[in-house]
Design a protein around this motif. Sequence first.
Motif, PDB file in Angstrom:
ATOM      1  N   PHE A 170       0.828  -1.209   0.000  1.00 52.78           N
ATOM      2  CA  PHE A 170       0.000   0.000   0.000  1.00 52.78           C
ATOM      3  C   PHE A 170       0.864   1.262   0.000  1.00 52.78           C
ATOM      4  O   PHE A 170       0.502   2.269  -0.608  1.00 52.78           O
ATOM      5  CB  PHE A 170      -0.942  -0.002   1.204  1.00 52.78           C
ATOM      6  CG  PHE A 170      -1.963  -1.114   1.175  1.00 52.78           C
ATOM      7  CD1 PHE A 170      -2.451  -1.600  -0.027  1.00 52.78           C
ATOM      8  CD2 PHE A 170      -2.437  -1.675   2.352  1.00 52.78           C
ATOM      9  CE1 PHE A 170      -3.393  -2.621  -0.059  1.00 52.78           C
ATOM     10  CE2 PHE A 170      -3.375  -2.689   2.327  1.00 52.78           C
ATOM     11  CZ  PHE A 170      -3.859  -3.175   1.127  1.00 52.78           C
ATOM     12  N   GLY A 174       0.704   3.977  -2.966  1.00 53.23           N
ATOM     13  CA  GLY A 174       0.399   5.333  -2.531  1.00 53.23           C
ATOM     14  C   GLY A 174       1.471   6.323  -2.933  1.00 53.23           C
ATOM     15  O   GLY A 174       1.174   7.466  -3.299  1.00 53.23           O
ATOM     16  N   TYR A 175       2.703   5.896  -2.897  1.00 53.15           N
ATOM     17  CA  TYR A 175       3.831   6.746  -3.297  1.00 53.15           C
ATOM     18  C   TYR A 175       3.637   7.242  -4.720  1.00 53.15           C
ATOM     19  O   TYR A 175       3.827   8.421  -5.030  1.00 53.15           O
ATOM     20  CB  TYR A 175       5.125   5.932  -3.171  1.00 53.15           C
ATOM     21  CG  TYR A 175       6.382   6.671  -3.548  1.00 53.15           C
ATOM     22  CD1 TYR A 175       7.132   7.333  -2.578  1.00 53.15           C
ATOM     23  CD2 TYR A 175       6.834   6.702  -4.856  1.00 53.15           C
ATOM     24  CE1 TYR A 175       8.304   8.012  -2.921  1.00 53.15           C
ATOM     25  CE2 TYR A 175       7.987   7.375  -5.212  1.00 53.15           C
ATOM     26  CZ  TYR A 175       8.720   8.027  -4.239  1.00 53.15           C
ATOM     27  OH  TYR A 175       9.870   8.696  -4.590  1.00 53.15           O
TER      28      TYR A 175
END
Length: 221
Positions: A170, A174-175
């Motif tokens: 995640f 998300g990065y």
Amino acid sequence: MAERPILHRDDPQKAPLVGHVKVTREDWLNVARDILVSDGVAEVKVLAIGERLGVSRSSFYWYFKSRKDLLNALLDDWEGRNTAVIEAHCALDAETITEAVCNFFRCFFDPELFDQGLDFAVREWSRRDGKVRKRIDLADSARISAITAMFERHGFTQYEADVRARILYFMQLGYHALDQAEPLRDRLARTEGYLLGFTGQPPRQSELEALFAFAREKARR
């Protein structure tokens, strides 16, 4: 009027197709993928793709039954590119868990391994299509399972492996979802800390050096 060349978009070294030579199934898929990433699934239209390739739409029906068939092929292509790559890299031999996570990181330093734009284009598509949402859910589950198994092979309990896999996966998605414009040197400078945080173990210097060399080589391309 000069004939317009039709490039093999997957390999610029290939000779262009010209005139009435039929384009390949791969050509149709490559342009469809480009449009999906840049403009969204609503713009993936047979006529628009044909115009980009410089051929009539009749060429399309050599390879696909319908637009729906093309969209299903795009989803298969996405899974083959992105999910399969993560699974393969998580299964690579590694002496330590930190080396194994470095193998996972390689997917995201090399756009030829993991196509981030394609991944998020399919996720955006899934917001409007329940069947695509199911494909996304299955892909995420398969990826997390592969990362979990990677941790388990290095002695983590099933519970801890599952939790660490989710944190790692995640975070990575998300990065890229945040579209970070982080300089490579800053990203690499944090890698040792990332590895310690994700695994609880400090990486070997040789592992860091190998990953850094890989990342710099890909950045030069």
